[in-house]
Design a protein around this motif. Structure first.
Motif, PDB file in Angstrom:
ATOM      1  N   SER A 150       0.852  -1.180   0.000  1.00 41.14           N
ATOM      2  CA  SER A 150       0.000   0.000   0.000  1.00 41.14           C
ATOM      3  C   SER A 150       0.893   1.237   0.000  1.00 41.14           C
ATOM      4  N   TYR A 151       0.684   2.109  -0.987  1.00 37.60           N
ATOM      5  CA  TYR A 151       1.494   3.325  -1.112  1.00 37.60           C
ATOM      6  C   TYR A 151       0.585   4.525  -0.892  1.00 37.60           C
ATOM      7  N   ARG A 152       0.871   5.287   0.178  1.00 35.88           N
ATOM      8  CA  ARG A 152       0.149   6.552   0.355  1.00 35.88           C
ATOM      9  C   ARG A 152       0.855   7.616  -0.471  1.00 35.88           C
ATOM     10  N   GLU A 156       6.887   5.300  -2.568  1.00 35.65           N
ATOM     11  CA  GLU A 156       7.381   4.741  -3.830  1.00 35.65           C
ATOM     12  C   GLU A 156       8.196   3.490  -3.547  1.00 35.65           C
ATOM     13  N   TYR A 157       8.538   2.778  -4.622  1.00 33.10           N
ATOM     14  CA  TYR A 157       9.476   1.647  -4.548  1.00 33.10           C
ATOM     15  C   TYR A 157      10.497   1.957  -5.636  1.00 33.10           C
ATOM     16  N   ARG A 158      11.682   2.415  -5.205  1.00 35.02           N
ATOM     17  CA  ARG A 158      12.685   2.867  -6.183  1.00 35.02           C
ATOM     18  C   ARG A 158      13.202   1.710  -7.030  1.00 35.02           C
ATOM     19  N   PRO A 159      13.872   2.014  -8.171  1.00 29.43           N
ATOM     20  CA  PRO A 159      14.287   0.946  -9.089  1.00 29.43           C
ATOM     21  C   PRO A 159      15.058  -0.170  -8.385  1.00 29.43           C
ATOM     22  N   HIS A 160      14.645  -1.386  -8.661  1.00 32.36           N
ATOM     23  CA  HIS A 160      15.235  -2.569  -8.019  1.00 32.36           C
ATOM     24  C   HIS A 160      14.959  -3.786  -8.899  1.00 32.36           C
ATOM     25  N   MET A 161      15.636  -4.867  -8.585  1.00 30.86           N
ATOM     26  CA  MET A 161      15.361  -6.134  -9.269  1.00 30.86           C
ATOM     27  C   MET A 161      14.762  -7.082  -8.230  1.00 30.86           C
ATOM     28  N   ASP A 162      13.865  -7.937  -8.652  1.00 30.86           N
ATOM     29  CA  ASP A 162      13.265  -8.897  -7.715  1.00 30.86           C
ATOM     30  C   ASP A 162      14.139 -10.138  -7.556  1.00 30.86           C
ATOM     31  N   ALA A 163      14.999 -10.443  -8.582  1.00 28.32           N
ATOM     32  CA  ALA A 163      15.899 -11.603  -8.488  1.00 28.32           C
ATOM     33  C   ALA A 163      16.837 -11.395  -7.300  1.00 28.32           C
ATOM     34  N   GLU A 187       2.933   4.929 -11.477  1.00 32.26           N
ATOM     35  CA  GLU A 187       3.034   3.840 -12.475  1.00 32.26           C
ATOM     36  C   GLU A 187       4.112   2.834 -12.071  1.00 32.26           C
ATOM     37  N   THR A 188       3.988   1.615 -12.599  1.00 31.21           N
ATOM     38  CA  THR A 188       5.082   0.654 -12.524  1.00 31.21           C
ATOM     39  C   THR A 188       5.978   0.962 -13.728  1.00 31.21           C
ATOM     40  N   ALA A 189       7.253   1.256 -13.459  1.00 29.80           N
ATOM     41  CA  ALA A 189       8.142   1.742 -14.528  1.00 29.80           C
ATOM     42  C   ALA A 189       9.347   0.826 -14.679  1.00 29.80           C
ATOM     43  N   LEU A 221      14.821  -4.487 -14.252  1.00 36.70           N
ATOM     44  CA  LEU A 221      14.854  -3.411 -13.243  1.00 36.70           C
ATOM     45  C   LEU A 221      13.525  -2.647 -13.321  1.00 36.70           C
ATOM     46  N   HIS A 222      12.876  -2.455 -12.180  1.00 41.14           N
ATOM     47  CA  HIS A 222      11.574  -1.782 -12.206  1.00 41.14           C
ATOM     48  C   HIS A 222      11.342  -1.008 -10.921  1.00 41.14           C
ATOM     49  N   ALA A 223      10.339  -0.134 -10.969  1.00 41.18           N
ATOM     50  CA  ALA A 223      10.065   0.742  -9.818  1.00 41.18           C
ATOM     51  C   ALA A 223       8.576   0.977  -9.713  1.00 41.18           C
ATOM     52  N   GLY A 224       8.121   1.315  -8.507  1.00 37.00           N
ATOM     53  CA  GLY A 224       6.769   1.847  -8.325  1.00 37.00           C
ATOM     54  C   GLY A 224       6.973   3.347  -8.151  1.00 37.00           C
ATOM     55  N   THR A 231      -4.372   6.417  -2.531  1.00 35.49           N
ATOM     56  CA  THR A 231      -3.576   5.271  -2.082  1.00 35.49           C
ATOM     57  C   THR A 231      -3.550   4.203  -3.171  1.00 35.49           C
ATOM     58  N   LYS A 232      -2.321   3.841  -3.561  1.00 37.18           N
ATOM     59  CA  LYS A 232      -2.147   2.751  -4.541  1.00 37.18           C
ATOM     60  C   LYS A 232      -2.003   1.451  -3.759  1.00 37.18           C
ATOM     61  N   VAL A 233      -2.796   0.454  -4.102  1.00 35.04           N
ATOM     62  CA  VAL A 233      -2.681  -0.846  -3.431  1.00 35.04           C
ATOM     63  C   VAL A 233      -2.467  -1.915  -4.507  1.00 35.04           C
ATOM     64  N   ILE A 234      -1.452  -2.745  -4.300  1.00 35.79           N
ATOM     65  CA  ILE A 234      -1.183  -3.839  -5.240  1.00 35.79           C
ATOM     66  C   ILE A 234      -0.976  -5.133  -4.450  1.00 35.79           C
ATOM     67  N   ALA A 235      -1.064  -6.246  -5.161  1.00 37.26           N
ATOM     68  CA  ALA A 235      -0.662  -7.544  -4.582  1.00 37.26           C
ATOM     69  C   ALA A 235       0.430  -8.094  -5.489  1.00 37.26           C
ATOM     70  N   THR A 236       1.511  -8.550  -4.880  1.00 37.64           N
ATOM     71  CA  THR A 236       2.642  -9.076  -5.651  1.00 37.64           C
ATOM     72  C   THR A 236       2.864 -10.532  -5.296  1.00 37.64           C
ATOM     73  N   ARG A 237       3.126 -11.353  -6.309  1.00 39.62           N
ATOM     74  CA  ARG A 237       3.498 -12.755  -6.070  1.00 39.62           C
ATOM     75  C   ARG A 237       4.831 -12.987  -6.782  1.00 39.62           C
ATOM     76  N   TRP A 238       5.868 -13.262  -6.006  1.00 40.35           N
ATOM     77  CA  TRP A 238       7.174 -13.599  -6.572  1.00 40.35           C
ATOM     78  C   TRP A 238       7.207 -15.101  -6.768  1.00 40.35           C
ATOM     79  N   ILE A 239       7.555 -15.534  -7.981  1.00 37.78           N
ATOM     80  CA  ILE A 239       7.459 -16.949  -8.349  1.00 37.78           C
ATOM     81  C   ILE A 239       8.858 -17.536  -8.528  1.00 37.78           C
TER      82      ILE A 239
END
Ligand SMILES: O=C(O)CCC(=O)C(=O)O
Length: 255
Positions: A150-152, A156-163, A187-189, A221-224, A231-239
């Motif tokens: 949840s982002y008020r 933000e979520y600065r550029p990062h990799m999920d790996a 946006e997701t960038a 590489l991606h960012a929120g 409020t932006k709300v997302i659900a993430t599933r890392w596989i």
């Protein structure tokens, strides 16, 4: 309720979706939460194991990075439900410190988050996870616990990799489901190519985090981007590449 969650997830035994549903039905009259779950489940067309009868539709929306859109993967009622059970569990988000391996708060990620883990993955969350598996062409077991973020305004979520560095059971794919859409910017960038996406509530995106040889893919590489209003709300599933297992408890790691 916990018993039905464990039966559906296959914790401590074989996954038993019919048994989980039967347990939930026995509670329906005295548990408003159980009744709410059954109402949502009755709207889903499910196989015997809780996976969707029809694979969700997919549409490629970017070649580089390769991003696939699942329009309305979740219904408005399912988005509302996830927000309602996730919001009371929200805590400031953390990242994995690459030096210590510990989870620490960090300015790179100023959202709040909640994980639907062993005890809180109810049958609705379980069915959503099985739908995400079908959408991503993976198995339910490969997914890490579903996370709500949840982002008020300002977060933000600065550029990062999920790996993850040096992880044999790598996070090969990420699925993000948008659970709200009444917010500014955010946006997701993907800054390496300039591709951005902002799904409507219920939409999902899927992208790959690793190259064909298994190394982290720099293009992922991606960012929120910072949210400017609402409020932006997302659900993430890392596989993961293969079935995800919870790490052993800390004292075992220290031995
Ligand atoms: O907030 C977003 O759009 C991106 C979320 C994200 O980077 C992630 O969950 O890995």
């Amino acid at each position: 309720l916990l018993h039905s969650n464990l039966l559906a997830g296959g914790l401590g035994g074989e996954a038993d979706w019919p048994g989980a549903l039967a347990t939930l039905r026995r509670l329906e009259a005295r548990s408003p939460q159980g009744a709410a779950q059954l109402a949502l489940l009755s709207e889903m067309a499910l196989e015997e194991d809780g996976s969707p009868r029809v694979a969700p539709a997919r549409r490629l929306i970017s070649e580089t990075p390769r991003v696939t859109l699942g329009e309305q993967l979740l219904s408005p009622a399912e988005c509302r439900y996830l927000r309602s059970i996730g919001t009371p569990m929200l805590q400031p988000s953390v990242i994995i410190d690459p030096h210590t391996g510990r989870m620490v708060p960090h300015p790179v990620r100023t959202s709040e988050g909640a994980a639907f883990g062993v005890h809180s993955e109810d049958l609705v969350v379980n069915a959503v996870n099985r739908r995400i598996a079908s959408f991503s062409g993976t198995s339910y077991e490969q997914g890490e616990p579903l996370q709500m973020l949840s982002y008020r305004a300002g977060a933000e979520y600065r550029p990062h990799m999920d790996a993850l560095g040096g992880e044999p059971n790598q996070r090969i794919l990420t699925v993000i489901v948008y659970l709200s859409d009444d917010y500014g910017d955010g946006e997701t960038a993907f800054p390496r190519t300039g591709f951005t996406v902002r799904g409507k509530a219920g939409d999902a995106i899927l992208f790959r985090n690793v190259l064909a040889d298994g190394r982290p893919d720099p293009i992922s590489l991606h960012a929120g981007r910072p949210v400017t209003r609402g409020t932006k709300v997302i659900a993430t599933r890392w596989i993961r590449r293969s079935a995800f297992r919870y790490p052993p408890p800390q004292p075992l790691l220290a031995l």
